[in-house]
Write a protein that holds these residues in place. Structure first.
Motif, mmCIF file in Angstrom:
data_model
loop_
_atom_site.group_PDB
_atom_site.id
_atom_site.type_symbol
_atom_site.label_atom_id
_atom_site.label_comp_id
_atom_site.label_asym_id
_atom_site.label_seq_id
_atom_site.Cartn_x
_atom_site.Cartn_y
_atom_site.Cartn_z
ATOM 1 N N VAL A 92 9.709 46.427 -16.866
ATOM 2 C CA VAL A 92 9.175 47.207 -18.296
ATOM 3 C C VAL A 92 9.613 48.495 -18.191
ATOM 4 N N VAL A 93 9.304 49.140 -16.968
ATOM 5 C CA VAL A 93 9.387 50.842 -16.711
ATOM 6 C C VAL A 93 10.882 51.239 -16.628
ATOM 7 N N VAL A 94 11.790 50.154 -15.796
ATOM 8 C CA VAL A 94 13.146 51.012 -15.724
ATOM 9 C C VAL A 94 14.230 50.270 -16.818
ATOM 10 N N SER A 95 14.139 49.422 -17.468
ATOM 11 C CA SER A 95 14.878 48.765 -18.345
ATOM 12 C C SER A 95 15.398 49.737 -19.394
ATOM 13 N N GLY A 96 14.386 50.557 -19.754
ATOM 14 C CA GLY A 96 14.640 51.433 -20.895
ATOM 15 C C GLY A 96 15.343 52.616 -20.353
ATOM 16 N N GLY A 97 14.953 53.265 -19.060
ATOM 17 C CA GLY A 97 15.627 54.092 -18.488
ATOM 18 C C GLY A 97 16.939 53.925 -18.344
ATOM 19 N N THR A 98 17.318 52.664 -17.697
ATOM 20 C CA THR A 98 18.681 52.320 -17.274
ATOM 21 C C THR A 98 19.499 52.164 -18.646
ATOM 22 N N ILE A 99 18.904 51.751 -19.688
ATOM 23 C CA ILE A 99 19.849 51.763 -21.073
ATOM 24 C C ILE A 99 20.194 53.088 -21.477
ATOM 25 N N ARG A 100 19.071 53.962 -21.496
ATOM 26 C CA ARG A 100 19.452 55.472 -21.742
ATOM 27 C C ARG A 100 20.444 56.023 -20.830
ATOM 28 N N PHE A 101 20.363 55.873 -19.613
ATOM 29 C CA PHE A 101 21.469 56.539 -18.901
ATOM 30 C C PHE A 101 22.963 55.969 -18.936
ATOM 31 N N ALA A 102 22.767 54.751 -19.228
ATOM 32 C CA ALA A 102 24.305 54.170 -19.513
ATOM 33 C C ALA A 102 24.724 54.690 -20.976
ATOM 34 N N ARG A 103 23.950 54.677 -21.777
ATOM 35 C CA ARG A 103 24.304 55.227 -23.064
ATOM 36 C C ARG A 103 24.787 56.814 -23.359
ATOM 37 N N ALA A 104 23.992 57.330 -22.108
ATOM 38 C CA ALA A 104 24.277 59.005 -22.054
ATOM 39 C C ALA A 104 25.751 59.131 -20.991
ATOM 40 N N ARG A 105 26.202 58.061 -20.672
ATOM 41 C CA ARG A 105 27.398 57.762 -19.575
ATOM 42 C C ARG A 105 27.237 58.687 -18.455
ATOM 43 N N ILE A 106 25.615 58.692 -17.904
ATOM 44 C CA ILE A 106 25.267 59.254 -16.731
ATOM 45 C C ILE A 106 25.698 58.323 -15.182
ATOM 46 N N THR A 107 25.476 57.013 -15.733
ATOM 47 C CA THR A 107 25.539 56.103 -14.682
ATOM 48 C C THR A 107 27.008 56.007 -14.017
ATOM 49 N N PRO A 108 27.131 56.331 -12.584
ATOM 50 C CA PRO A 108 28.116 56.057 -12.036
ATOM 51 C C PRO A 108 28.676 54.814 -11.487
ATOM 52 N N TRP A 109 29.314 54.010 -12.447
ATOM 53 C CA TRP A 109 29.258 52.642 -12.417
ATOM 54 C C TRP A 109 29.865 52.045 -11.165
ATOM 55 N N ARG A 110 30.712 52.615 -10.779
ATOM 56 C CA ARG A 110 31.672 52.055 -9.547
ATOM 57 C C ARG A 110 30.574 51.986 -8.244
ATOM 58 N N GLY A 111 29.952 53.075 -8.108
ATOM 59 C CA GLY A 111 29.020 53.152 -6.998
ATOM 60 C C GLY A 111 27.823 52.360 -7.084
ATOM 61 N N ALA A 112 27.080 52.531 -8.242
ATOM 62 C CA ALA A 112 25.912 52.061 -8.541
ATOM 63 C C ALA A 112 25.947 50.371 -8.526
ATOM 64 N N LEU A 113 27.099 49.794 -8.917
ATOM 65 C CA LEU A 113 27.495 48.447 -9.054
ATOM 66 C C LEU A 113 27.751 48.042 -7.809
ATOM 67 N N LEU A 114 28.403 48.622 -6.889
ATOM 68 C CA LEU A 114 28.685 48.293 -5.617
ATOM 69 C C LEU A 114 27.190 48.255 -4.658
ATOM 70 N N LEU A 115 26.496 49.212 -4.680
ATOM 71 C CA LEU A 115 25.156 49.187 -4.063
ATOM 72 C C LEU A 115 24.097 48.331 -4.588
ATOM 73 N N THR A 116 24.113 47.863 -5.838
ATOM 74 C CA THR A 116 23.202 46.828 -6.299
ATOM 75 C C THR A 116 23.829 45.662 -6.091
ATOM 76 N N GLY A 117 25.219 45.453 -6.375
ATOM 77 C CA GLY A 117 25.709 44.067 -5.957
ATOM 78 C C GLY A 117 25.299 43.647 -4.384
ATOM 79 N N ILE A 118 25.559 44.510 -3.483
ATOM 80 C CA ILE A 118 25.232 44.177 -2.013
ATOM 81 C C ILE A 118 23.720 44.052 -1.847
ATOM 82 N N ALA A 119 22.776 44.596 -2.587
ATOM 83 C CA ALA A 119 21.354 44.410 -2.638
ATOM 84 C C ALA A 119 20.892 43.263 -3.006
ATOM 85 N N ALA A 120 21.325 42.957 -4.219
ATOM 86 C CA ALA A 120 20.808 41.924 -5.173
ATOM 87 C C ALA A 120 20.544 40.268 -4.253
#
Length: 265
Positions: free
Chosen positions: A65-93
């Motif tokens: 509930v808390v992070v879903s909105g923030g994740t969307i806002r970061f993405a829309r603002a083009r702040i998320t560094p997708w390459r690094g973030a997806l790599l770290l998240t893909g290993i952790a998930a």
């Protein structure tokens, strides 16, 4: 909230009204620094006397509930560094899923949760080096490679005790100067969101999907509290208080509940 869970909260060291207030304040502080708050939600629920098998599910739902909105806002603002973030998240998930599936005794669960909170609180007190956001803003490639080793253990811990793992990830990313503050907050938000989903899947597979209905019924007022606190934290807290002060308050809350949980064992 089911009668059994209400009785548990009344008979524990935190009453339900106080629990609602604590969840709201926790969400406010954690959302202000880009976290979900799952680690502290779990500890607060443990202090309330809730069944330890139920509390990771409630905590992970609140995290989402808390992070879903923030994740969307970061993405829309083009702040998320997708390459690094997806790599770290893909290993952790996958590790978060495995953690959720792992059986653990109640005392071991509470000890691990309390110790994790104390470590997380200490990490939050580490000084943050000033790094600018954007390509080349920090030691992205070098820091990213170093963090690959930490991603899987953080994911496993997230699934095991019902947290998102961002409270550990973000201070480490700052320590290695992985990127600027906003990029790190966006990465942590995505990391928490995905780990919470995978950890929740593992918890439900381990204890049965019927636990989801009980957790939703038990946690609905708590989820409403974190929605309110999270929105206040996202919109107003950073404007009213210095980010460093918010980080210190978050660390103090994390250390307090962690120590109190360990002393109660």
């Amino acid at each position: 909230m089911p009668r059994r869970s209400r009785r548990a909260c009344r008979s524990g060291r935190i009453g339900f009204a106080a629990l609602l207030a604590a969840f709201c304040v926790t969400a406010l502080l954690y959302a202000s620094v880009g976290f979900g708050g799952g680690s502290t939600y779990s500890a607060l629920l443990a202090l309330s006397g809730m069944d330890y098998r139920l509390l990771p599910v409630v905590s992970l739902l609140c995290n989402l509930v808390v992070v879903s909105g923030g994740t969307i806002r970061f993405a829309r603002a083009r702040i998320t560094p997708w390459r690094g973030a997806l790599l770290l998240t893909g290993i952790a998930a996958p590790a978060a899923l495995l953690g959720g599936l792992t059986p653990i005794a109640e005392r071991a669960f509470l000890m691990l949760l309390g110790a994790s909170l104390c470590v997380a609180g200490a990490l939050l007190l580490l000084p943050r080096r000033k790094v600018t956001d954007g390509p080349g803003g920090g030691a992205g490639a070098r820091g990213g490679r170093a963090m690959l080793l930490a991603a899987a253990p953080l994911g496993y811990l997230a699934g095991l005790v019902g947290i998102g793992g961002g409270i550990f990830l973000a201070p480490l990313l700052h320590l290695v100067r992985w990127d600027g503050p906003r990029a790190i907050a966006a990465t942590a938000s995505l990391f928490i969101l995905v780990n919470s989903l995978f950890g929740l899947t593992g918890q439900l597979a381990k204890n049965g999907t019927g636990l989801l209905g009980e957790a939703a019924g038990t946690g609905l007022p708590l989820m409403l509290a974190v929605v309110i606190g999270g929105q206040i934290g996202s919109l107003f807290a950073v404007r009213l208080f210095k980010p460093q002060l918010i980080a210190w308050l978050t660390a103090a809350l994390t250390l307090f509940v962690g120590v109190r949980l360990l002393l109660g064992l």
